[in-house]
Design an enzyme around this catalytic site. Structure first.
Site, PDB file in Angstrom:
ATOM      1  N   GLY A  51      15.794 -53.128  19.110  1.00 47.30           N
ATOM      2  CA  GLY A  51      16.932 -54.064  19.829  1.00 47.30           C
ATOM      3  C   GLY A  51      15.930 -55.626  19.485  1.00 47.30           C
ATOM      4  O   GLY A  51      15.948 -55.912  18.586  1.00 47.30           O
ATOM      5  N   ILE A  52      16.595 -56.470  20.903  1.00 45.02           N
ATOM      6  CA  ILE A  52      16.077 -57.728  21.142  1.00 45.02           C
ATOM      7  C   ILE A  52      14.282 -57.768  20.376  1.00 45.02           C
ATOM      8  O   ILE A  52      13.856 -58.331  19.531  1.00 45.02           O
ATOM      9  CB  ILE A  52      15.741 -58.176  22.132  1.00 45.02           C
ATOM     10  CG1 ILE A  52      17.381 -58.357  22.039  1.00 45.02           C
ATOM     11  CG2 ILE A  52      14.901 -60.018  22.138  1.00 45.02           C
ATOM     12  CD1 ILE A  52      17.714 -58.914  24.052  1.00 45.02           C
TER      13      ILE A  52
ATOM     14  N   ALA B 127       9.486 -54.917  26.929  1.00 45.17           N
ATOM     15  CA  ALA B 127      10.518 -53.815  26.889  1.00 45.17           C
ATOM     16  C   ALA B 127      10.504 -53.726  28.250  1.00 45.17           C
ATOM     17  O   ALA B 127       9.787 -54.455  28.943  1.00 45.17           O
ATOM     18  CB  ALA B 127       8.975 -52.805  27.043  1.00 45.17           C
TER      19      ALA B 127
ATOM     20  N   GLN C  44      23.742 -58.930  39.257  1.00 43.10           N
ATOM     21  CA  GLN C  44      24.754 -58.555  38.578  1.00 43.10           C
ATOM     22  C   GLN C  44      24.539 -57.279  39.351  1.00 43.10           C
ATOM     23  O   GLN C  44      24.211 -56.347  39.408  1.00 43.10           O
ATOM     24  CB  GLN C  44      24.194 -58.112  37.213  1.00 43.10           C
ATOM     25  CG  GLN C  44      25.336 -57.316  36.740  1.00 43.10           C
ATOM     26  CD  GLN C  44      26.720 -57.737  36.286  1.00 43.10           C
ATOM     27  OE1 GLN C  44      26.794 -58.989  35.894  1.00 43.10           O
ATOM     28  NE2 GLN C  44      27.915 -57.216  36.877  1.00 43.10           N
TER      29      GLN C  44
ATOM     30  N   GLY D 116      25.367 -53.633  40.416  1.00 43.43           N
ATOM     31  CA  GLY D 116      25.162 -52.574  39.442  1.00 43.43           C
ATOM     32  C   GLY D 116      23.597 -52.381  38.859  1.00 43.43           C
ATOM     33  O   GLY D 116      23.257 -51.685  38.561  1.00 43.43           O
TER      34      GLY D 116
ATOM     35  N   TYR E  90      17.320 -53.680  38.333  1.00 40.21           N
ATOM     36  CA  TYR E  90      16.689 -54.517  37.321  1.00 40.21           C
ATOM     37  C   TYR E  90      16.682 -56.479  37.708  1.00 40.21           C
ATOM     38  O   TYR E  90      16.263 -56.660  37.092  1.00 40.21           O
ATOM     39  CB  TYR E  90      18.056 -54.425  36.215  1.00 40.21           C
ATOM     40  CG  TYR E  90      17.920 -54.875  35.028  1.00 40.21           C
ATOM     41  CD1 TYR E  90      17.800 -54.316  33.865  1.00 40.21           C
ATOM     42  CD2 TYR E  90      18.801 -55.996  34.240  1.00 40.21           C
ATOM     43  CE1 TYR E  90      16.997 -54.841  32.342  1.00 40.21           C
ATOM     44  CE2 TYR E  90      18.217 -57.097  32.902  1.00 40.21           C
ATOM     45  CZ  TYR E  90      18.135 -56.698  32.642  1.00 40.21           C
ATOM     46  OH  TYR E  90      17.942 -56.375  30.588  1.00 40.21           O
TER      47      TYR E  90
ATOM     48  N   PRO F 161      17.651 -63.832  28.046  1.00 42.88           N
ATOM     49  CA  PRO F 161      19.323 -63.446  27.574  1.00 42.88           C
ATOM     50  C   PRO F 161      20.255 -62.936  28.656  1.00 42.88           C
ATOM     51  O   PRO F 161      19.856 -62.897  29.156  1.00 42.88           O
ATOM     52  CB  PRO F 161      18.690 -62.513  26.426  1.00 42.88           C
ATOM     53  CG  PRO F 161      16.877 -62.485  26.589  1.00 42.88           C
ATOM     54  CD  PRO F 161      16.463 -62.708  27.846  1.00 42.88           C
TER      55      PRO F 161
HETATM   56  N1  CAA Z   1      31.402 -57.489  36.434  1.00 44.48           N
HETATM   57  C1  CAA Z   1      32.358 -57.605  37.282  1.00 44.48           C
HETATM   58  N2  CAA Z   1      33.076 -56.045  38.352  1.00 44.48           N
HETATM   59  C2  CAA Z   1      32.225 -54.882  37.532  1.00 44.48           C
HETATM   60  C3  CAA Z   1      30.797 -55.010  36.411  1.00 44.48           C
HETATM   61  C4  CAA Z   1      30.935 -56.034  36.149  1.00 44.48           C
HETATM   62  N3  CAA Z   1      29.310 -55.979  35.591  1.00 44.48           N
HETATM   63  N4  CAA Z   1      30.869 -53.328  36.272  1.00 44.48           N
HETATM   64  C5  CAA Z   1      31.448 -52.729  36.951  1.00 44.48           C
HETATM   65  N5  CAA Z   1      32.742 -53.425  37.718  1.00 44.48           N
HETATM   66  C6  CAA Z   1      33.389 -53.164  38.285  1.00 44.48           C
HETATM   67  C7  CAA Z   1      34.364 -51.767  37.608  1.00 44.48           C
HETATM   68  O1  CAA Z   1      35.459 -52.734  36.434  1.00 44.48           O
HETATM   69  C8  CAA Z   1      34.854 -51.175  38.916  1.00 44.48           C
HETATM   70  O2  CAA Z   1      36.269 -52.110  39.256  1.00 44.48           O
HETATM   71  P1  CAA Z   1      37.765 -50.972  39.544  1.00 44.48           P
HETATM   72  O3  CAA Z   1      37.196 -50.055  40.631  1.00 44.48           O
HETATM   73  O4  CAA Z   1      38.670 -52.498  40.211  1.00 44.48           O
HETATM   74  O5  CAA Z   1      37.509 -50.906  37.823  1.00 44.48           O
HETATM   75  C9  CAA Z   1      33.802 -51.164  39.803  1.00 44.48           C
HETATM   76  O6  CAA Z   1      33.056 -51.991  40.045  1.00 44.48           O
HETATM   77  C10 CAA Z   1      33.401 -49.867  40.543  1.00 44.48           C
HETATM   78  O7  CAA Z   1      33.086 -49.898  38.396  1.00 44.48           O
HETATM   79  P2  CAA Z   1      32.774 -48.198  37.886  1.00 44.48           P
HETATM   80  O8  CAA Z   1      34.356 -47.448  37.550  1.00 44.48           O
HETATM   81  O9  CAA Z   1      32.138 -48.909  36.983  1.00 44.48           O
HETATM   82  O10 CAA Z   1      31.923 -47.399  38.442  1.00 44.48           O
HETATM   83  P3  CAA Z   1      30.036 -46.456  38.304  1.00 44.48           P
HETATM   84  O11 CAA Z   1      29.542 -46.445  39.916  1.00 44.48           O
HETATM   85  O12 CAA Z   1      31.118 -45.236  37.859  1.00 44.48           O
HETATM   86  O13 CAA Z   1      29.381 -47.090  37.719  1.00 44.48           O
HETATM   87  C11 CAA Z   1      27.918 -49.308  37.707  1.00 44.48           C
HETATM   88  C12 CAA Z   1      28.624 -48.533  38.522  1.00 44.48           C
HETATM   89  C13 CAA Z   1      27.179 -48.275  36.852  1.00 44.48           C
HETATM   90  C14 CAA Z   1      27.793 -51.022  37.785  1.00 44.48           C
HETATM   91  C15 CAA Z   1      28.665 -49.174  35.505  1.00 44.48           C
HETATM   92  O14 CAA Z   1      30.082 -50.118  35.786  1.00 44.48           O
HETATM   93  C16 CAA Z   1      28.118 -50.544  34.642  1.00 44.48           C
HETATM   94  O15 CAA Z   1      27.474 -49.842  34.008  1.00 44.48           O
HETATM   95  N6  CAA Z   1      28.380 -51.977  34.836  1.00 44.48           N
HETATM   96  C17 CAA Z   1      28.128 -52.846  34.110  1.00 44.48           C
HETATM   97  C18 CAA Z   1      26.923 -53.691  34.671  1.00 44.48           C
HETATM   98  C19 CAA Z   1      26.070 -54.535  33.646  1.00 44.48           C
HETATM   99  O16 CAA Z   1      26.489 -55.504  33.584  1.00 44.48           O
HETATM  100  N7  CAA Z   1      25.046 -54.328  33.183  1.00 44.48           N
HETATM  101  C20 CAA Z   1      23.948 -55.176  32.115  1.00 44.48           C
HETATM  102  C21 CAA Z   1      23.646 -54.175  31.318  1.00 44.48           C
HETATM  103  S1  CAA Z   1      23.292 -54.813  30.106  1.00 44.48           S
HETATM  104  C22 CAA Z   1      21.702 -55.270  30.592  1.00 44.48           C
HETATM  105  O17 CAA Z   1      21.118 -55.395  31.240  1.00 44.48           O
HETATM  106  C23 CAA Z   1      20.885 -56.851  29.461  1.00 44.48           C
HETATM  107  C24 CAA Z   1      20.655 -58.031  29.933  1.00 44.48           C
HETATM  108  O18 CAA Z   1      19.682 -58.528  30.581  1.00 44.48           O
HETATM  109  C25 CAA Z   1      21.975 -59.037  29.992  1.00 44.48           C
END
Ligand code: CAA
Length: 241
Positions: free
Chosen positions: A13-14, A83, A141, A143, A147, A177
């Site tokens: 990755g990064i 990491a 953020q 979820g 983190y 990032p």
């Molecule tokens: N922004 C806005 N809305 C979001 C969202 C986000 N990032 N993530 C989830 N939602 C919304 C979904 O669209 C959903 O809305 P609806 O019911 O209207 O469709 C609601 O929240 C519930 O989401 P899920 O149905 O997916 O619920 P879940 O319990 O199955 O999962 C979750 C929840 C684990 C948070 C999953 O949605 C997810 O993984 N979301 C992404 C979170 C995220 O942005 N992680 C970043 C990872 S990358 C990283 O971390 C690197 C970095 O430094 C940037």
């Protein structure tokens, strides 16, 4: 003399892009990885960069690995704390394990990796510590309470340690990032990524790992000594502080 650089999470990755960039900059690089032996072996074969297996969430393992690296390569000048893991879950579904794993790997690792080599950097009057935080440590953020808390904690760590290192020639900086096209981001549910995240990035695309490596290269340079305690955002315009 070539600077000695350590990159945690440095084989994928990064981190892989950072390791390669620092090598291209003339550093002797040690890339630390946690568990994926095959990826590490391939990375070593492809780049010639030395790889070391270490769980950075353990102080003892980190201190021992740093000692090995210094014995094999020499005193460490540059440390990139890259990491990181995600255990994303809405807070009402988050387990203590989800919380602890992220804290241990993403935040406690900063102490584990930096503290054992801090005295040496002070004695030699030179050091560069660069922590890869995240846009989500800046803006929060859904979820990601675990983190985001860890990543915000990294920024506090950087601002404090920068003050301690300033008079000793050691700079400590954070890079935040945005969403970069790595396995971590590709693990986000496709619908969430396409409908909720990508439309928020004014540049209109995910970032590339090399675009973060470029920031590291800038902060790690010998002539970057006046930049310390800074937070450098690289997020395609998604969040401006
Ligand atoms: N922004 C806005 N809305 C979001 C969202 C986000 N990032 N993530 C989830 N939602 C919304 C979904 O669209 C959903 O809305 P609806 O019911 O209207 O469709 C609601 O929240 C519930 O989401 P899920 O149905 O997916 O619920 P879940 O319990 O199955 O999962 C979750 C929840 C684990 C948070 C999953 O949605 C997810 O993984 N979301 C992404 C979170 C995220 O942005 N992680 C970043 C990872 S990358 C990283 O971390 C690197 C970095 O430094 C940037």
């Amino acid at each position: 003399m070539a600077r000695i650089a350590v990159v945690t999470g440095g084989t994928r990755g990064i981190g892989a892009a950072i390791s390669k960039q620092l090598k291209a900059d003339g550093c002797t690089v040690a890339a630390i990885y946690a568990g994926n032996d095959e990826a590490a072996k391939n990375f070593n074969l492809e780049t010639g960069i030395a790889v070391f297996k270490c769980d950075v969430s353990s102080y003892d393992a980190s201190a021992a690995t740093l000692k090995t690296i210094e014995a094999e390569l020499g005193p460490i000048d540059i440390l990139v704390n890259n990491a990181g893991i995600t255990r994303d879950a809405m807070f009402h579904k988050m387990s203590p394990q989800h919380w602890q794993e992220v804290m241990n790997t993403n935040l406690n690792s900063l102490f584990n990796m930096s503290q054992p080599i801090w005295g040496g950097m002070r004695d030699r009057g030179f050091g560069r510590i660069i922590c890869i935080s995240s846009i989500n440590g800046q803006k929060g953020q859904m979820g990601q309470t675990n983190y985001s808390a860890a990543k915000a904690g990294e920024i506090g760590f950087v601002k404090s340690l920068a003050q301690e290192g300033a008079a000793k020639g050691i700079t400590v900086n954070a890079i935040c990032p945005g969403y970069i096209g790595t396995e971590m981001v590709k693990a986000i549910p496709e619908k969430v990524l396409n409908e909720r995240i990508l439309p928020l990035i004014p540049v209109g695309r995910l970032g590339e790992p090399e675009e973060i490596a470029r920031c590291v290269s800038f902060l790690a340079a010998d002539n970057a000594g006046f930049i310390t305690g800074a937070t450098l955002s690289a997020n395609g315009g998604q969040y401006m502080v």
